[in-house]
Design an enzyme around this catalytic site. Sequence first.
Site, mmCIF file in Angstrom:
data_model
loop_
_atom_site.group_PDB
_atom_site.id
_atom_site.type_symbol
_atom_site.label_atom_id
_atom_site.label_comp_id
_atom_site.label_asym_id
_atom_site.label_seq_id
_atom_site.Cartn_x
_atom_site.Cartn_y
_atom_site.Cartn_z
ATOM 1 N N TYR A 151 -13.669 3.041 4.620
ATOM 2 C CA TYR A 151 -13.956 4.443 4.315
ATOM 3 C C TYR A 151 -14.596 4.635 2.939
ATOM 4 O O TYR A 151 -15.249 5.640 2.696
ATOM 5 C CB TYR A 151 -12.683 5.286 4.383
ATOM 6 C CG TYR A 151 -12.015 5.291 5.738
ATOM 7 C CD1 TYR A 151 -12.690 5.715 6.871
ATOM 8 C CD2 TYR A 151 -10.699 4.856 5.880
ATOM 9 C CE1 TYR A 151 -12.074 5.715 8.113
ATOM 10 C CE2 TYR A 151 -10.069 4.849 7.116
ATOM 11 C CZ TYR A 151 -10.768 5.275 8.233
ATOM 12 O OH TYR A 151 -10.167 5.264 9.460
ATOM 13 N N ARG B 250 -7.385 -18.044 -11.591
ATOM 14 C CA ARG B 250 -6.801 -16.836 -11.027
ATOM 15 C C ARG B 250 -6.308 -15.852 -12.078
ATOM 16 O O ARG B 250 -6.673 -14.678 -12.048
ATOM 17 C CB ARG B 250 -5.643 -17.216 -10.095
ATOM 18 C CG ARG B 250 -5.070 -16.029 -9.337
ATOM 19 C CD ARG B 250 -3.973 -16.448 -8.372
ATOM 20 N NE ARG B 250 -4.429 -17.434 -7.413
ATOM 21 C CZ ARG B 250 -3.650 -17.984 -6.498
ATOM 22 N NH1 ARG B 250 -2.368 -17.648 -6.428
ATOM 23 N NH2 ARG B 250 -4.130 -18.877 -5.650
ATOM 24 N N HIS C 65 -15.223 -16.259 -2.840
ATOM 25 C CA HIS C 65 -13.781 -16.169 -3.149
ATOM 26 C C HIS C 65 -12.976 -16.270 -1.854
ATOM 27 O O HIS C 65 -12.680 -15.248 -1.227
ATOM 28 C CB HIS C 65 -13.503 -14.838 -3.857
ATOM 29 C CG HIS C 65 -12.211 -14.794 -4.609
ATOM 30 N ND1 HIS C 65 -11.983 -15.510 -5.760
ATOM 31 C CD2 HIS C 65 -11.065 -14.114 -4.369
ATOM 32 C CE1 HIS C 65 -10.772 -15.264 -6.206
ATOM 33 N NE2 HIS C 65 -10.179 -14.419 -5.373
#
Length: 729
Positions: free
Chosen positions: A121, A31, A77
């Site tokens: 968007y 991570r 993931h």
Amino acid sequence: MDPAGKIEETRLSEALSERYLAYAMSTIMSRSLPDVRDGLKPVHRRLIYAMQQLRLDPTAGFKKCARVVGDVIGKYHPHGDASVYEALVRLAQDFAVRYPLVEGQGNFGSIDGDNAAAMRYTEARLTAVAKALLDGIDDDAVDFRATYDGEDEEPIVLPGAFPNLLANGAAGIAVGMATSIPPHNVGEVCAAALLLVRKPEATTADLLALMPGPDFPTGGLLVEDADAIARAYETGRGSFRMRAKWSVEQGRFGTWCIVVTEIPYQVQKSRLIEQIAELMEQKKLPLLGDIRDESTTDIRLVLEPRTRGVEPEVLMETLFRATPLESRFSLNMNVLGADRVPGVLGLRAVLRAWLDHRHEVLVRRSQHRLRAVERRLEILNGFLAVYLNLDDVIRIIREEDDAKASLMATFSLTDLQAESVLNMRLRSLRRLEEIEIRKEHGALSEERAGLEALLADEGLRWKRIGKEIEATRRQFGDGALGARRTELAAPPAPVDLTAAVAVERESLTVLLSEKGWIRAVKGHGIDAASQKFKEGDKLARAVECQSTDRLCAFATDGRAFTLKAADLPRGRGDGQPIRLLIELSNDEELIALFVVGDGRRLVASSAGRGMVVRDDDLVAEKRTGKQVLNTKDGESALACIAAEGDHVAVLGRNGRFLVFPLEQLPEMTRGLGVALQKYKDGGLRVARVFTASAGLVWKEGGRARAMTDLAPWLGKRADGGKPAPSWAK
């Protein structure tokens, strides 16, 4: 035996340790820390690989970010979509990443701290930089592993033709460790790497001659001392001092203003303006009259002085000291090596690791290509054998039951050659095709010889790597993208603000209560008993000073804080909690409060380590203070006393007493200090500095005792000492 319902007793401490260790290792490995080879964390690597699988090349069309995020969390993931989208957004922000890996279309946020639009968007595709990181991934250049559900594969590391770790930097917090790497100019990084290829014994100083420091996407000025930069890159730990870039614009009738065009990296412009406005309301920026934001796509902050008589350098110095217009970026090159082991590496080791990775990628790609060339040559040899005996081949195919076996036996063909002949199209059986096959055979034979020579000669391989790095430097190091943005400047000369910020000089007594409330009252020699405090609170320290003085507050965590006497609350009220003036945690306490002068101080920890520090080195410009005395776990700062004298007396908690010359203590600006007294058990209880000719006045528990004959306890620093006299117990 059926395991269902079986209960196995385990100690809680063992169970917690095992599970927390698993969590910590997962955070470190999967991570927070980047890989030294491609400079990517797993989420970034999976994002880029998923976009490559979606064929989002720099020349292809854009796709919705929601589609990309969906593929990433569905295949590679298994985490939240919000965190994955945030990682994708950051890779596309040119003010956050020096060389963006993602090209965004739509609202991807701003330097003011505005969030990006929702992923439904916005659209994205890879940049040429990301394409360079992926170059060779289909040529067996790197290893793959199974994804979390075992249904697909993902790369362990990318081929990394672009030096991403240093060029784009990285930041992350794991369990027990963190990483912080600033971005650099890729042209300079490639130049340093080429030097290391040509001269493997090159030192860090040689490399810094080619890449002198970070290159932040927001520009600014790097004003760190050259020696400090060299030490930071040598050890992999340090920090860089950055300042905003500004200039003076002249107005009408002798007026002027300051225009800030570049701000330090990771400073939000809107938050910066808010902080300056708050300080103006609090009367802490007396030289600044107004601030305006006239920014468009470029930054333009206009600062107007309160009066024309103010010097621009003095005004900016007050802002640098009080606001994020000057900030520090820490360097902690803690990365995962090729063996997946975390460690802090210096600049040379980081470049060496990247070059070794590029060498391994070149070998694997060459071997993969050689296997493909040899396979194709084998097929072409079979075709050439066929063209010499076309009639026999046609007869065998028409008449034999097992045409493949007959072809192999008749013409001594391999299984692959026979299968290729059988799959050949009839239209290929013409003379012109034979000429093309012979031409291809000759070209591939020449390529095979070149690959075999490359794999046999390490020198040739490093020459090839040098050419690849030079191509990367030309592609990304030239033009507007590759031009250096952060200007390197000499450390600024100290500016005296005493005369600029006019403060009326008057006598003050600063009162600090036991519960941490501070205030200043006029005059010296006041009666402490006449001062009122909150119920249950009382006076802890009283310091006589002038309104023009600065006070140093020293805390148990080894940090020194600076307070201006003129800024302290006045009057007969309770004052203000000191924790609102300085960032002191509730777990820490103040052990000293004194006027900053030109003297020296002895600072010591509870473990019995100490050093001498000058008053000037205790001054901190920020609310967060300045770390002076480093302490280990379970330790705290115990003393911060005036070093006025020639001897030091220390008393340990084990009841042993030692006197040694003050000159045996080093003068430092920051550190753990050196051992004052040797202990088997316990630590330091009391430390005093005195003049031997005048004797020692031992004050403790409200009593004072003068002692001149201290010869029995005189020794060297770090001795164990002798049993303490009765008056010191």
